[in-house]
Design a protein around this motif. Structure first.
Motif, PDB file in Angstrom:
ATOM      1  N   TYR A 100      20.551  22.779  68.433  1.00  0.00           N
ATOM      2  CA  TYR A 100      19.295  22.219  68.902  1.00  0.00           C
ATOM      3  C   TYR A 100      19.001  20.856  68.311  1.00  0.00           C
ATOM      4  O   TYR A 100      17.919  20.336  68.458  1.00  0.00           O
TER       5      TYR A 100
ATOM      6  N   PHE B  28       0.864  22.537  71.397  1.00  0.00           N
ATOM      7  CA  PHE B  28       1.897  23.565  71.397  1.00  0.00           C
ATOM      8  C   PHE B  28       2.264  23.869  69.952  1.00  0.00           C
ATOM      9  O   PHE B  28       1.968  23.107  69.039  1.00  0.00           O
ATOM     10  N   GLN B  29       2.904  24.990  69.784  1.00  0.00           N
ATOM     11  CA  GLN B  29       3.346  25.389  68.459  1.00  0.00           C
ATOM     12  C   GLN B  29       4.784  24.952  68.253  1.00  0.00           C
ATOM     13  O   GLN B  29       5.651  25.233  69.086  1.00  0.00           O
ATOM     14  N   THR B  31       7.768  25.373  65.905  1.00  0.00           N
ATOM     15  CA  THR B  31       8.403  26.034  64.771  1.00  0.00           C
ATOM     16  C   THR B  31       9.429  25.124  64.101  1.00  0.00           C
ATOM     17  O   THR B  31       9.763  25.311  62.941  1.00  0.00           O
ATOM     18  N   ARG B  97       9.726  20.352  68.496  1.00  0.00           N
ATOM     19  CA  ARG B  97      10.313  21.059  69.627  1.00  0.00           C
ATOM     20  C   ARG B  97       9.419  22.206  70.064  1.00  0.00           C
ATOM     21  O   ARG B  97       9.047  23.069  69.276  1.00  0.00           O
ATOM     22  N   ASP B  98       9.074  22.172  71.343  1.00  0.00           N
ATOM     23  CA  ASP B  98       8.336  23.256  71.970  1.00  0.00           C
ATOM     24  C   ASP B  98       9.376  24.197  72.584  1.00  0.00           C
ATOM     25  O   ASP B  98       9.942  23.901  73.632  1.00  0.00           O
ATOM     26  N   TRP B  99       9.640  25.290  71.931  1.00  0.00           N
ATOM     27  CA  TRP B  99      10.706  26.191  72.361  1.00  0.00           C
ATOM     28  C   TRP B  99      10.455  26.754  73.754  1.00  0.00           C
ATOM     29  O   TRP B  99      11.393  27.028  74.496  1.00  0.00           O
ATOM     30  N   GLN B 100       9.205  26.853  74.134  1.00  0.00           N
ATOM     31  CA  GLN B 100       8.915  27.401  75.454  1.00  0.00           C
ATOM     32  C   GLN B 100       9.283  26.423  76.559  1.00  0.00           C
ATOM     33  O   GLN B 100       9.419  26.817  77.715  1.00  0.00           O
ATOM     34  N   ALA B 101       9.426  25.169  76.226  1.00  0.00           N
ATOM     35  CA  ALA B 101       9.753  24.154  77.226  1.00  0.00           C
ATOM     36  C   ALA B 101      11.252  23.948  77.370  1.00  0.00           C
ATOM     37  O   ALA B 101      11.683  23.072  78.106  1.00  0.00           O
ATOM     38  N   GLY B 102      12.023  24.729  76.652  1.00  0.00           N
ATOM     39  CA  GLY B 102      13.466  24.612  76.780  1.00  0.00           C
ATOM     40  C   GLY B 102      13.971  23.290  76.266  1.00  0.00           C
ATOM     41  O   GLY B 102      13.412  22.700  75.345  1.00  0.00           O
ATOM     42  N   GLY B 105      11.926  20.148  75.722  1.00  0.00           N
ATOM     43  CA  GLY B 105      10.792  20.331  74.825  1.00  0.00           C
ATOM     44  C   GLY B 105      10.817  19.515  73.558  1.00  0.00           C
ATOM     45  O   GLY B 105      10.165  19.884  72.584  1.00  0.00           O
TER      46      GLY B 105
END
Lengths: 114, 117
Positions: A100, B28-29, B31, B97-102, B105
């Motif tokens: 990532y 957004f969160q 992590t 990084r917004d993990w929900q946005a792939g 993100g």
């Protein structure tokens, strides 16, 4: 380790002409490729990405990029340049699933001449 | 869309002092947050990756005792440049990084221009 190369430090193009900003990549496995744009003293803005599927991807502000696996390239293109497109452009890669971290090229300064 | 606020945008400090830079994800969160350093006419160099609630992972060659990173909440990460010297002058950029946005993100802050005099 993955890497991207942007062979041109600067690209000059006349307004209205097509533009191309070059990027080649080196990565083991499937590459996830990105283009970002940076305006002076600002952060990066996402333009487009290639993950899988159609080799020609369309992004923001009329930009598109073509993924070429055999040439390991992902050149950024636009049919008709605008003066407002003048900025610093970065190509970036993620190695693939499970990774990532973005690795950036050195950037290409695009100047669109009125 | 996702917004990351980075503050301050510019800071000038005296050699030997410390400077704190904040990076907040506003809607957004995050992590995971990343800290980059950008030299003039050069690319972004990843300094460290910070995960909420745990120690940051520093890239090779980055002094963790000099560049202190704290990621105490899901919306805030800070970078403190301790005992700053003129060679620390640079443009620092954070990314969350917004993990929900792939894979789209990754949202970047607007950067902090640090000048050490």
């Amino acid at each position: 380790a993955q890497s991207v190369a942007q062979p041109e430090d600067q690209v000059n193009v006349a307004e209205g002409n097509p533009l191309t900003v070059k990027c080649t990549y080196s990565v083991s496995g499937n590459p996830y490729l990105f283009w970002y744009v940076q305006y002076p003293n600002r952060g990066l803005q996402f333009l487009l990405k290639y993950i899988t599927g159609d080799n020609l991807v369309k992004g923001s502000y009329g930009f598109e990029a073509e993924f070429n696996k055999s040439q390991t390239s992902f050149h950024l293109k636009k049919p008709s340049a605008l003066v407002s497109d003048s900025a610093l452009y970065f190509c970036a890669v993620i190695r693939g699933a499970g990774s990532y971290q973005l690795t950036f090229g050195k950037g290409t300064k695009l100047s669109v001449i009125p | 869309g996702a917004v990351v606020s980075q503050h301050p945008s510019r800071v000038i400090c005296k050699s030997g002092t410390s400077v704190k830079i904040e990076c907040r994800s506003l809607d957004f969160q995050a992590t995971t947050m990343f800290w980059y350093r950008q030299f003039p006419k050069q690319s972004l160099m990843l300094m460290a990756t910070s995960n909420e609630g745990s120690k940051a992972t520093y890239e090779q060659g980055v002094e963790k005792d000099k560049f202190l990173i704290n990621h105490a909440s899901l919306t805030l990460s800070t970078l403190t440049v301790t005992s700053a010297h003129p060679e620390d002058s640079s443009f620092y950029i954070c990314s969350a990084r917004d993990w929900q946005a792939g894979l789209e993100g990754y949202t970047f802050g607007s950067g902090t221009r640090l000048t050490v005099v």
